[in-house]
Design a protein around this motif. Structure first.
Motif, short mmCIF file in Angstrom:
data_model
loop_
_atom_site.label_atom_id
_atom_site.label_comp_id
_atom_site.label_asym_id
_atom_site.label_seq_id
_atom_site.Cartn_x
_atom_site.Cartn_y
_atom_site.Cartn_z
N GLN A 38 0.90 -1.21 0.08
CA GLN A 38 0.06 -0.12 0.12
C GLN A 38 0.95 1.32 0.14
OE1 GLN A 38 -2.43 -0.69 3.52
NE2 GLN A 38 -4.02 -1.69 2.31
N VAL A 39 1.89 1.06 0.85
CA VAL A 39 2.90 2.48 0.79
C VAL A 39 3.68 2.49 -0.51
CG1 VAL A 39 4.91 3.27 1.78
CG2 VAL A 39 3.17 2.28 3.11
N ASP A 40 3.93 1.47 -0.88
CA ASP A 40 4.60 1.65 -2.49
C ASP A 40 3.67 1.89 -3.48
OD1 ASP A 40 6.78 0.44 -1.30
OD2 ASP A 40 6.59 -1.67 -1.87
N GLU A 41 2.44 1.60 -3.41
CA GLU A 41 1.36 2.21 -4.47
C GLU A 41 1.17 3.76 -4.20
OE1 GLU A 41 -3.36 1.54 -5.16
OE2 GLU A 41 -2.23 0.07 -4.31
N LEU A 42 1.08 4.21 -2.92
CA LEU A 42 0.98 5.56 -2.79
C LEU A 42 2.08 6.42 -3.39
CD1 LEU A 42 -1.11 7.72 -1.55
CD2 LEU A 42 -0.34 7.21 0.56
N ARG A 43 3.20 5.52 -2.92
CA ARG A 43 4.64 6.31 -3.41
C ARG A 43 4.58 6.62 -5.00
NH1 ARG A 43 8.65 4.11 0.86
NH2 ARG A 43 8.02 5.36 2.72
#
Length: 104
Positions: A38-43
């Motif tokens: 999820q963090v990677d997608e947001l980044r």
């Protein structure tokens, strides 16, 4: 025509920066609670927004450079076709600046 283009470019730039700010705020809010993918997608979304903003800045820069070049050419043509009027205008502006400078 040039004003419409500049206005459109400014509106696009502002929209891109608003999206960037929104994405950054979401990242800050969710970084503590999200993990992994999820963090990677947001980044990735933030990187895309930054890329769009940079592209808009480059387009705006090119537009401003083209407008500046056109203004310079138009001014040069005017001075060459009307040299005495240009000298008169320059003298008048210099006189006004001198008046304003001596008042301080």
């Amino acid at each position: 025509m040039a004003r419409k283009t500049a206005t459109n470019a400014q509106e696009i730039l502002m929209a891109d920066f608003q999206a960037l700010v929104s994405d950054t705020e979401r990242l800050l809010e969710h970084t503590a609670s999200l993990a992994g993918d999820q963090v990677d997608e947001l980044r990735e979304q933030i990187k895309e927004s930054l890329l769009k903003a940079r592209e808009s800045l480059e387009e705006g820069k090119e537009t401003l450079e083209a407008r500046g070049q056109a203004a310079m050419v138009a001014t040069e043509e005017y001075v060459q076709t009307n040299p005495w009027q240009s000298v008169g205008i320059a003298a008048g502006v210099g006189f006004l600046i001198g008046l304003l400078a001596t008042r301080r």
